[in-house]
Motif scaffolding. Sequence first.
Motif, PDB file in Angstrom:
ATOM      1  N   UNK A 182      53.507  35.279  49.027  1.00  0.00           N
ATOM      2  CA  UNK A 182      53.692  34.565  48.088  1.00  0.00           C
ATOM      3  C   UNK A 182      52.403  33.158  48.156  1.00  0.00           C
ATOM      4  N   UNK A 183      52.535  32.129  48.659  1.00  0.00           N
ATOM      5  CA  UNK A 183      51.438  31.011  48.732  1.00  0.00           C
ATOM      6  C   UNK A 183      50.958  31.607  50.231  1.00  0.00           C
ATOM      7  N   UNK A 184      51.599  32.288  51.021  1.00  0.00           N
ATOM      8  CA  UNK A 184      50.884  33.060  52.327  1.00  0.00           C
ATOM      9  C   UNK A 184      51.461  34.146  52.418  1.00  0.00           C
ATOM     10  N   UNK A 228      44.467  37.396  56.718  1.00  0.00           N
ATOM     11  CA  UNK A 228      44.626  38.120  55.740  1.00  0.00           C
ATOM     12  C   UNK A 228      45.267  37.415  54.401  1.00  0.00           C
ATOM     13  N   UNK A 229      45.965  36.311  54.569  1.00  0.00           N
ATOM     14  CA  UNK A 229      46.676  35.663  53.374  1.00  0.00           C
ATOM     15  C   UNK A 229      45.544  34.700  52.540  1.00  0.00           C
ATOM     16  N   UNK A 236      45.873  33.180  46.966  1.00  0.00           N
ATOM     17  CA  UNK A 236      44.458  33.654  47.205  1.00  0.00           C
ATOM     18  C   UNK A 236      43.911  34.284  45.749  1.00  0.00           C
ATOM     19  N   UNK A 237      44.908  34.925  45.018  1.00  0.00           N
ATOM     20  CA  UNK A 237      44.547  35.436  43.640  1.00  0.00           C
ATOM     21  C   UNK A 237      43.850  34.339  42.714  1.00  0.00           C
ATOM     22  N   UNK A 238      44.821  33.324  42.747  1.00  0.00           N
ATOM     23  CA  UNK A 238      44.232  32.148  41.856  1.00  0.00           C
ATOM     24  C   UNK A 238      42.823  31.796  42.248  1.00  0.00           C
ATOM     25  N   UNK A 239      42.486  31.502  43.304  1.00  0.00           N
ATOM     26  CA  UNK A 239      41.422  31.048  43.905  1.00  0.00           C
ATOM     27  C   UNK A 239      40.191  32.264  43.687  1.00  0.00           C
ATOM     28  N   UNK A 240      40.522  33.303  44.016  1.00  0.00           N
ATOM     29  CA  UNK A 240      39.631  34.356  43.279  1.00  0.00           C
ATOM     30  C   UNK A 240      39.273  34.461  41.891  1.00  0.00           C
ATOM     31  N   UNK A 272      40.031  42.713  37.348  1.00  0.00           N
ATOM     32  CA  UNK A 272      39.428  43.010  38.579  1.00  0.00           C
ATOM     33  C   UNK A 272      40.069  41.962  39.776  1.00  0.00           C
ATOM     34  N   UNK A 273      40.460  40.754  39.523  1.00  0.00           N
ATOM     35  CA  UNK A 273      40.896  39.901  40.595  1.00  0.00           C
ATOM     36  C   UNK A 273      42.240  40.721  41.214  1.00  0.00           C
ATOM     37  N   UNK A 274      43.116  41.120  40.287  1.00  0.00           N
ATOM     38  CA  UNK A 274      44.242  41.724  41.146  1.00  0.00           C
ATOM     39  C   UNK A 274      44.169  43.048  41.811  1.00  0.00           C
TER      40      UNK A 274
END
Length: 364
Positions: A182-184, A228-229, A236-240, A272-274
């Motif tokens: 999730x968040x981590x 890893x998180x 991390x997906x939002x940041x990427x 691509x992010x996911x």
Amino acid sequence: MGVHRRRITVLVKPLLDSGILLEGVPDRTKIRRVGRPAIGLSLRAEREFLIGVNIGVNQVQLGAASVDGKLLFEESFPTVRDPALALSQVRASIQRQQTMMPERALAVIGVSVAGPTDVERGRLLYAPHLGWRDIPITEMLGVSVPVYVENNATAAAIYESQRRRGRSATRTAGDFVLVRAGTGIGVGLVLGGEVFRGTTEADIAGEFGHMTIVAGGKSCPCGNFGCWERYASAASAVELYTGDGQRAKLRSSLRFIDVVGRAASGERRALVTLERVGTHLGIGIGNVICGLGVPHVVVSGDLLHGWKFIEASARAAIAMSLAGRLSRWSLEAGELHGSELGGALEVAIEHYLLTIVGKNKVAA
């Protein structure tokens, strides 16, 4: 259940003696070649209730349930960053539940938190994303019933283990690894149907989210780099996706579910992010399988909102690893909703039943 009938008698008798388990009328409708007619068992659930509390990074979920797992009440509220204030809100909610159910007695409270815990002392040792360190949760709640504090990945593993009991055709019915993203990211390990816990006071078993997968990589709230998180979680997906350019301004308002929605509409950047998140997820899972020697993995948490865009790249990364080449591994999605609060309630139910069994063994 895969055990001898005499073993069932040993397991059931303390619960019958306590009155929490009741025998039904023998079922004489089923034809049996040998033995006595089957006797149904049920939990006596009207006298007491349990409370589960999941303290997440963004919200607190609290629920009351009968001892047979039937949910009686549920509420949620934002997680405030001050631990004293957050736990005072939890305490007030617990008191409200006791007032609303005067005919029942509160028996036990299970708390799941995002970080390693000291189960024996009821303490949260460190929650990086909340900034909480060495929080005596049991003491600060100040209630008169037992409180058990578990890491949220361990609690989710208990929940998933209960869901899988009796599903012998499922590979993950016995031994499996739960990866909660999730968040981590946290990891729970189930062996022989039982959740594994570390042997030290600081139960850091399962903190694979903070293993380094990129040397000198992104900084992590835990103080390390390249965890890893930081590459395979919903956060991390939002940041990427936003990156360091103009889109970075969206980071505070964009949620993981928004990225998933854009991927569903066909936006290439979101897709691509996911896919990249899935690759990093699979890299970490391959490492976990190699490290633990348990090849069956269940994924839980918010990351499942985008599972159909993540699964293929995760599987490809696992297949490339040594674990993927040498083991008969499996990867499946757990339940999207329920494992957070459900995990906390399962912690309460587990300890409640173990306490009853222990008391009756002593009495005997």
